[in-house]
Scaffold this active site. Structure first.
Site, PDB file in Angstrom:
ATOM      1  CG  ASN A   7     -26.688  75.514  20.586  1.00  0.00           C
ATOM      2  OD1 ASN A   7     -26.846  75.838  19.416  1.00  0.00           O
ATOM      3  ND2 ASN A   7     -25.563  75.015  21.042  1.00  0.00           N
ATOM      4  NE  ARG A  91     -22.841  78.299  19.928  1.00  0.00           N
ATOM      5  CZ  ARG A  91     -22.148  77.248  19.560  1.00  0.00           C
ATOM      6  NH1 ARG A  91     -22.631  76.051  19.716  1.00  0.00           N
ATOM      7  NH2 ARG A  91     -20.951  77.400  19.044  1.00  0.00           N
ATOM      8  CG  HIS A 180     -15.337  77.642  18.898  1.00  0.00           C
ATOM      9  ND1 HIS A 180     -14.297  77.081  18.218  1.00  0.00           N
ATOM     10  CD2 HIS A 180     -16.374  76.797  18.761  1.00  0.00           C
ATOM     11  CE1 HIS A 180     -14.674  75.936  17.675  1.00  0.00           C
ATOM     12  NE2 HIS A 180     -15.946  75.751  17.989  1.00  0.00           N
ATOM     13  N   GLY A 212     -15.006  70.841  16.616  1.00  0.00           N
ATOM     14  CA  GLY A 212     -14.521  72.033  15.933  1.00  0.00           C
ATOM     15  C   GLY A 212     -13.502  72.673  16.867  1.00  0.00           C
ATOM     16  NE  ARG A 241     -15.753  71.956  11.313  1.00  0.00           N
ATOM     17  CZ  ARG A 241     -16.207  72.752  12.275  1.00  0.00           C
ATOM     18  NH1 ARG A 241     -15.955  74.040  12.243  1.00  0.00           N
ATOM     19  NH2 ARG A 241     -16.906  72.249  13.276  1.00  0.00           N
ATOM     20  N   GLY A 331     -14.062  69.632  24.406  1.00  0.00           N
ATOM     21  CA  GLY A 331     -13.959  68.171  24.549  1.00  0.00           C
ATOM     22  C   GLY A 331     -12.540  67.634  24.626  1.00  0.00           C
ATOM     23  CD  GLU A 386     -19.406  77.333  23.747  1.00  0.00           C
ATOM     24  OE1 GLU A 386     -19.450  76.137  24.113  1.00  0.00           O
ATOM     25  OE2 GLU A 386     -19.219  77.679  22.579  1.00  0.00           O
TER      26      GLU A 386
HETATM   27  P1  ADP Z   1     -18.178  70.215  19.690  1.00  0.00           P
HETATM   28  O1  ADP Z   1     -17.208  70.976  18.830  1.00  0.00           O
HETATM   29  O2  ADP Z   1     -19.115  69.343  18.908  1.00  0.00           O
HETATM   30  O3  ADP Z   1     -18.840  71.041  20.764  1.00  0.00           O
HETATM   31  P2  ADP Z   1     -16.763  68.929  21.902  1.00  0.00           P
HETATM   32  O4  ADP Z   1     -16.158  70.137  22.489  1.00  0.00           O
HETATM   33  O5  ADP Z   1     -17.795  68.195  22.661  1.00  0.00           O
HETATM   34  O6  ADP Z   1     -17.248  69.155  20.415  1.00  0.00           O
HETATM   35  O7  ADP Z   1     -15.552  67.922  21.597  1.00  0.00           O
HETATM   36  C1  ADP Z   1     -15.733  66.692  20.971  1.00  0.00           C
HETATM   37  C2  ADP Z   1     -14.375  65.985  20.985  1.00  0.00           C
HETATM   38  O8  ADP Z   1     -13.922  65.889  22.327  1.00  0.00           O
HETATM   39  C3  ADP Z   1     -14.407  64.598  20.415  1.00  0.00           C
HETATM   40  O9  ADP Z   1     -13.270  64.380  19.591  1.00  0.00           O
HETATM   41  C4  ADP Z   1     -14.325  63.715  21.648  1.00  0.00           C
HETATM   42  O10 ADP Z   1     -13.619  62.552  21.414  1.00  0.00           O
HETATM   43  C5  ADP Z   1     -13.614  64.591  22.647  1.00  0.00           C
HETATM   44  N1  ADP Z   1     -14.111  64.275  23.995  1.00  0.00           N
HETATM   45  C6  ADP Z   1     -15.254  64.649  24.523  1.00  0.00           C
HETATM   46  N2  ADP Z   1     -15.412  64.132  25.772  1.00  0.00           N
HETATM   47  C7  ADP Z   1     -14.341  63.418  26.007  1.00  0.00           C
HETATM   48  C8  ADP Z   1     -13.919  62.616  27.103  1.00  0.00           C
HETATM   49  N3  ADP Z   1     -14.664  62.468  28.202  1.00  0.00           N
HETATM   50  N4  ADP Z   1     -12.734  62.018  26.982  1.00  0.00           N
HETATM   51  C9  ADP Z   1     -11.986  62.170  25.874  1.00  0.00           C
HETATM   52  N5  ADP Z   1     -12.351  62.935  24.820  1.00  0.00           N
HETATM   53  C10 ADP Z   1     -13.523  63.528  24.875  1.00  0.00           C
END
Ligand code: ADP
Length: 403
Positions: A7, A91, A180, A212, A241, A331, A386
């Site tokens: 990626n 990716r 996504h 995102g 965003r 996340g 993914e």
């Molecule tokens: P990306 O779009 O960069 O792939 P992610 O899917 O990793 O992002 O999501 C990032 C978001 O998820 C952030 O707002 C973060 O606070 C939240 N997040 C990630 N891990 C945790 C966790 N263990 N507990 C709470 N929130 C999390």
């Protein structure tokens, strides 16, 4: 089959080495700050300590070379010969309307990919650099491109068209492409397994809520609509965003704030969403902490997200003629009980009943049902994967090629 999943970002190269049979990740890591001072590799082979190497990485070829060296390293690596890697899966964020499935890299495919640069000017050149980096280091290995937009190519014209004049659509191919897709494809397929395994007749809303975020309507296993659009700025609000806004706001701000087109684009991508509303930052953990400490704007950011998720679930249920399941992933979707609970409250009329206790599960990397036993609609948290999809697609294409 051992597949290296790559990626590539403009200054990073994340990788995972998969054993596709066991679906285990043998090693993974990230080359950071490529082309910038202070570049380094962070690597972890399963069962071994994390390894960090700080070294200049002028370009993606240098990064790929370091990844291969590290995988081969007798102490921190996990393979003894580069021949053990049978294929590479990449990716790719945007495949325009050209790619509706994963493709084996070839001169022709790369030529078409070049046409896709305009859709994702930050991401696609990075993917191309990643592919070229791998070609330079492992010229004989098949490389497969897996597109984030491919899963959304099943949308009907009426769902993917914007009501701009048709000549502009034809001139610039301005339409909804989504993003996504690999994640929506993975979690919807997992949800279908949990519903009994038959895609026909299933109506699922998948909520990929991370930094995102996007939401998709998946009917009979196929995407019928998705919240991200021509670019990943459309849809619900995100970390930085804005998501969808009245388009007239853009010209209003440009006029009143003397913004250029580039400045307006950067503003909407980088200074809005959670960060812009809350003033606290873009990370949901910071927003949640501030909200609990009484910060009203942090709560507003969270309330807006929940309201927008709820609206999409309602809209997509209408689009699909009903709803069988909702999936939360990424996340925030995987980690925030608050967001899940508040997005779903008030959807009882659709047959959605949350089990609030189940909703506060501890994340252990496997799917968790959070709907109550009497809920007509199943609600699950399903961790996205993914990279596994990319590894599996790569394996399938390479095996087919060898036939
Ligand atoms: P990306 O779009 O960069 O792939 P992610 O899917 O990793 O992002 O999501 C990032 C978001 O998820 C952030 O707002 C973060 O606070 C939240 N997040 C990630 N891990 C945790 C966790 N263990 N507990 C709470 N929130 C999390």
């Amino acid at each position: 089959m051992k597949v290296l999943v790559v990626n590539a970002g403009s200054s990073s190269l994340k990788y995972q080495l998969f054993d596709t049979e066991s679906e285990n990740v043998l090693a993974k890591g990230n080359c950071e700050r490529i082309g910038i001072d202070g570049s380094r590799l962070i690597h972890k082979t399963s069962g071994k300590d994390e390894y960090i190497k700080e070294t200049p990485l002028p370009d993606h070829s240098a990064a790929t070379r370091l990844v291969v060296e590290t995988l081969l390293d007798s102490e921190v690596g996990c393979i003894s010969s580069v021949e053990e890697i049978e294929a590479i899966g990449h990716r790719v964020v945007h495949g325009g309307a050209y790619f509706s499935q994963s493709m084996l890299a070839s001169d022709e495919v790369m030529e078409i990919l070049n046409k896709c640069v305009a859709y994702a000017p930050l991401h696609t050149p990075a993917a191309i650099m990643g592919i070229k980096g791998c070609t330079a280091v492992m010229p004989d290995l098949p490389q497969v491109l897996v597109f984030d937009t491919a899963f959304h190519q099943t949308m009907e014209e009426s769902a993917y068209m914007y009501a701009i004049s048709y000549d502009m659509y034809e001139k610039y191919q301005i339409r909804r492409y989504g993003a996504h897709g690999t994640s929506h494809r993975y979690v919807s397929a997992e949800m279908i397994k949990l519903l009994g395994g038959k895609a026909e007749g299933t109506r699922i809303v998948t909520c990929h809520i991370g930094n995102g975020s996007s939401i998709s309507a998946v009917k009979d296993g196929k995407c019928v609509d998705t919240s991200m659009g021509f670019t990943p700025l459309d849809g619900i609000l995100m970390g930085t965003r804005s998501g969808a806004i009245d388009p007239a706001i853009v010209t209003y701000l440009m006029e009143n704030e003397n913004m250029s087109a580039k400045e307006a684009e950067s503003y909407l991508n980088k200074q809005c969403g959670f960060a812009g509303i809350s003033g606290v930052g873009s990370d949901s953990r910071d927003i949640e902490k501030a909200m609990k400490a009484g910060n009203k704007r942090a709560k507003l950011a969270y309330d807006m997200l929940c309201y927008q998720i709820k609206k999409y679930i309602g809209a997509y249920s209408a689009a699909m003629g009903g709803l069988d399941a909702i999936v939360f992933t990424a996340g925030i979707g995987e980690h925030s009980p608050y967001i899940r609970e508040n997005s779903l409250s008030g959807l009882e009329y659709l047959g959605v009943r949350l089990d609030t206790e189940r909703n506060t599960f501890g994340h252990s990397g496997t799917p968790v049902e959070i709907s109550a036993s009497n809920s007509a609609v199943k609600v699950f948290m399903i961790p996205t994967n993914e990279e596994l999809v990319i590894a599996k697609d790569t394996e399938a294409i390479v095996l087919n090629m060898k036939k």
